[in-house]
Design an enzyme around this catalytic site. Structure first.
Site, PDB file in Angstrom:
ATOM      1  N   TYR A   1      12.391  -7.303  35.958  1.00 45.46           N
ATOM      2  CA  TYR A   1      11.029  -6.821  35.660  1.00 45.46           C
ATOM      3  C   TYR A   1      10.915  -5.324  35.945  1.00 45.46           C
ATOM      4  O   TYR A   1      10.417  -4.555  35.108  1.00 45.46           O
ATOM      5  CB  TYR A   1      10.028  -7.605  36.507  1.00 45.46           C
ATOM      6  CG  TYR A   1       8.582  -7.214  36.295  1.00 45.46           C
ATOM      7  CD1 TYR A   1       7.873  -7.660  35.183  1.00 45.46           C
ATOM      8  CD2 TYR A   1       7.919  -6.405  37.219  1.00 45.46           C
ATOM      9  CE1 TYR A   1       6.538  -7.305  34.997  1.00 45.46           C
ATOM     10  CE2 TYR A   1       6.588  -6.049  37.038  1.00 45.46           C
ATOM     11  CZ  TYR A   1       5.908  -6.501  35.926  1.00 45.46           C
ATOM     12  OH  TYR A   1       4.590  -6.146  35.732  1.00 45.46           O
TER      13      TYR A   1
ATOM     14  N   LYS B   1      10.128  -2.131  33.337  1.00 53.16           N
ATOM     15  CA  LYS B   1       8.963  -1.248  33.403  1.00 53.16           C
ATOM     16  C   LYS B   1       9.415   0.215  33.566  1.00 53.16           C
ATOM     17  O   LYS B   1       8.722   1.136  33.093  1.00 53.16           O
ATOM     18  CB  LYS B   1       8.036  -1.673  34.536  1.00 53.16           C
ATOM     19  CG  LYS B   1       7.380  -3.043  34.297  1.00 53.16           C
ATOM     20  CD  LYS B   1       6.495  -3.071  33.047  1.00 53.16           C
ATOM     21  CE  LYS B   1       5.678  -4.352  32.934  1.00 53.16           C
ATOM     22  NZ  LYS B   1       4.817  -4.390  31.749  1.00 53.16           N
TER      23      LYS B   1
HETATM   24  P1  NAP Z   1      -0.798 -12.675  32.351  1.00 55.46           P
HETATM   25  O1  NAP Z   1      -2.142 -13.139  32.775  1.00 55.46           O
HETATM   26  O2  NAP Z   1       0.375 -13.588  32.473  1.00 55.46           O
HETATM   27  O3  NAP Z   1      -0.948 -12.157  30.837  1.00 55.46           O
HETATM   28  C1  NAP Z   1       0.177 -11.782  30.115  1.00 55.46           C
HETATM   29  C2  NAP Z   1      -0.213 -11.779  28.645  1.00 55.46           C
HETATM   30  O4  NAP Z   1       0.931 -11.373  27.872  1.00 55.46           O
HETATM   31  C3  NAP Z   1      -0.614 -13.175  28.142  1.00 55.46           C
HETATM   32  O5  NAP Z   1      -1.655 -13.046  27.214  1.00 55.46           O
HETATM   33  C4  NAP Z   1       0.653 -13.649  27.459  1.00 55.46           C
HETATM   34  O6  NAP Z   1       0.419 -14.601  26.445  1.00 55.46           O
HETATM   35  C5  NAP Z   1       1.102 -12.333  26.853  1.00 55.46           C
HETATM   36  N1  NAP Z   1       2.470 -12.386  26.368  1.00 55.46           N
HETATM   37  C6  NAP Z   1       3.600 -12.684  27.029  1.00 55.46           C
HETATM   38  N2  NAP Z   1       4.647 -12.637  26.194  1.00 55.46           N
HETATM   39  C7  NAP Z   1       4.161 -12.322  24.975  1.00 55.46           C
HETATM   40  C8  NAP Z   1       4.727 -12.152  23.692  1.00 55.46           C
HETATM   41  N3  NAP Z   1       6.042 -12.329  23.476  1.00 55.46           N
HETATM   42  N4  NAP Z   1       3.919 -11.788  22.666  1.00 55.46           N
HETATM   43  C9  NAP Z   1       2.590 -11.628  22.851  1.00 55.46           C
HETATM   44  N5  NAP Z   1       1.981 -11.818  24.021  1.00 55.46           N
HETATM   45  C10 NAP Z   1       2.768 -12.156  25.078  1.00 55.46           C
HETATM   46  O7  NAP Z   1      -0.361 -11.364  33.142  1.00 55.46           O
HETATM   47  P2  NAP Z   1      -1.108  -9.988  33.484  1.00 55.46           P
HETATM   48  O8  NAP Z   1      -0.919  -9.775  34.931  1.00 55.46           O
HETATM   49  O9  NAP Z   1      -2.441  -9.941  32.895  1.00 55.46           O
HETATM   50  O10 NAP Z   1      -0.131  -8.955  32.730  1.00 55.46           O
HETATM   51  C11 NAP Z   1      -0.558  -8.026  31.768  1.00 55.46           C
HETATM   52  C12 NAP Z   1       0.338  -6.801  31.895  1.00 55.46           C
HETATM   53  O11 NAP Z   1       0.111  -6.178  33.164  1.00 55.46           O
HETATM   54  C13 NAP Z   1       1.823  -7.095  31.826  1.00 55.46           C
HETATM   55  O12 NAP Z   1       2.476  -6.116  31.050  1.00 55.46           O
HETATM   56  C14 NAP Z   1       2.259  -6.975  33.278  1.00 55.46           C
HETATM   57  O13 NAP Z   1       3.612  -6.638  33.421  1.00 55.46           O
HETATM   58  C15 NAP Z   1       1.340  -5.879  33.754  1.00 55.46           C
HETATM   59  N6  NAP Z   1       1.166  -5.790  35.200  1.00 55.46           N
HETATM   60  C16 NAP Z   1       0.603  -6.813  35.885  1.00 55.46           C
HETATM   61  C17 NAP Z   1       0.453  -6.690  37.262  1.00 55.46           C
HETATM   62  C18 NAP Z   1      -0.159  -7.790  38.090  1.00 55.46           C
HETATM   63  O14 NAP Z   1      -0.099  -7.704  39.328  1.00 55.46           O
HETATM   64  N7  NAP Z   1      -0.753  -8.807  37.471  1.00 55.46           N
HETATM   65  C19 NAP Z   1       0.856  -5.529  37.927  1.00 55.46           C
HETATM   66  C20 NAP Z   1       1.421  -4.498  37.180  1.00 55.46           C
HETATM   67  C21 NAP Z   1       1.573  -4.643  35.819  1.00 55.46           C
HETATM   68  P3  NAP Z   1       0.499 -16.211  26.743  1.00 55.46           P
HETATM   69  O15 NAP Z   1      -0.829 -16.589  27.341  1.00 55.46           O
HETATM   70  O16 NAP Z   1       0.746 -16.776  25.386  1.00 55.46           O
HETATM   71  O17 NAP Z   1       1.640 -16.408  27.701  1.00 55.46           O
END
Ligand code: NAP
Length: 234
Positions: free
Chosen positions: A159, A163
């Site tokens: 991961y 990033k």
């Molecule tokens: P999340 O709730 O798991 O949401 C991830 C989203 O990405 C979901 O809508 C998922 O769809 C979608 N996704 C995954 N693979 C995909 C694909 N191949 N094509 C299209 N959509 C896809 O996680 P989140 O925390 O909101 O993450 C959003 C972003 O923030 C990510 O890039 C993550 O790395 C980043 N981020 C998160 C955190 C944290 O602490 N949460 C911190 C830093 C960065 P499905 O519902 O179909 O799986």
């Protein structure tokens, strides 16, 4: 009227970003790889669902055609879709594990930006926000002092390196397209499905920097890496 696409917006940070931008008057295309879940989410917040799997060329091309046919241009692209991938220790992480994570987190963002480039170029003031992570900071990884800006830093090969790659992708695109504002952001450790809701922040707090960069006015930054607190070391 501002036309905005957010990938992976059926839940988590993407959905909260979509909700805020729709509330701010953007015409939001809510990207979801599952159209049923995307449509349900879009209905709740006054957005338009668009099916898009960022790992699939055909799906991304079809999404670009849909937005192009309807809107003719794209003002804001939020590359938010991402996966955590394996949490296995570095010594047990395989190339296939890495490929899976890079497909979504790195190649997905490139695939989407490439497909939507003509629509972004048709906008008078295009903005791209790549949702990265403080875990992708090389500085925080090698320098304990720099780690202070990434309070929830943990070692995780697939991961974090994806990033870090997304950061360079961001910097390269910002260099290639000076007329666009293209930045990477770190939402911070946020309770979502990605981390089994272990994150300390709410999605409202996490989406703050995404929304800020998605709405940055003319003269706003480009080629940077930001959290809600300010610039982060690459
Ligand atoms: P999340 O709730 O798991 O949401 C991830 C989203 O990405 C979901 O809508 C998922 O769809 C979608 N996704 C995954 N693979 C995909 C694909 N191949 N094509 C299209 N959509 C896809 O996680 P989140 O925390 O909101 O993450 C959003 C972003 O923030 C990510 O890039 C993550 O790395 C980043 N981020 C998160 C955190 C944290 O602490 N949460 C911190 C830093 C960065 P499905 O519902 O179909 O799986």
């Amino acid at each position: 009227m501002t036309t905005t696409l957010i990938t992976g917006a059926n839940k988590g940070l993407g959905l909260e970003t979509a909700r805020r931008l729709a509330g701010a008057g953007h015409t939001v295309y809510l990207g979801a790889r599952d159209l049923r879940r995307g449509t349900e989410a879009a209905h709740r917040i006054g957005a338009r669902a668009v099916p898009i799997d960022v790992t699939d060329d055909e799906s991304v091309r079809a999404a670009a055609k849909l937005v192009g046919d309807e809107a003719g241009s794209l003002d804001v692209l939020v590359n938010n879709a991402g996966i955590a991938g394996t949490a296995r220790p570095a010594g047990e992480t395989t190339a296939d594990d890495m490929l899976t994570v890079y497909e979504a987190n790195v190649f997905g963002a490139v695939r989407v930006l490439h497909a939507f480039l003509p629509l972004l170029k048709a906008s008078p003031a295009p903005i791209v926000v790549n949702v990265g992570s403080g875990l992708g900071s090389l500085a925080a990884t090698v320098d304990p002092h720099a780690r202070a800006v990434v309070p929830d830093w943990i070692p995780v090969l697939a991961y974090s390196s994806s990033k870090a790659a997304l950061n360079m992708v961001t910097a390269q695109y910002a260099h290639a397209f000076p007329a666009m504002r293209i930045n990477a952001v770190d939402p911070g450790f946020t309770a979502t499905d990605l981390n089994g809701h272990a994150g300390r922040q709410t999605v409202a707090e996490g989406a703050e920097i995404i929304v800020r960069m998605a709405t940055t006015g003319p003269g706003g930054p480009t080629g940077g890496f930001f959290s809600a607190a300010g610039p982060i070391p690459w």
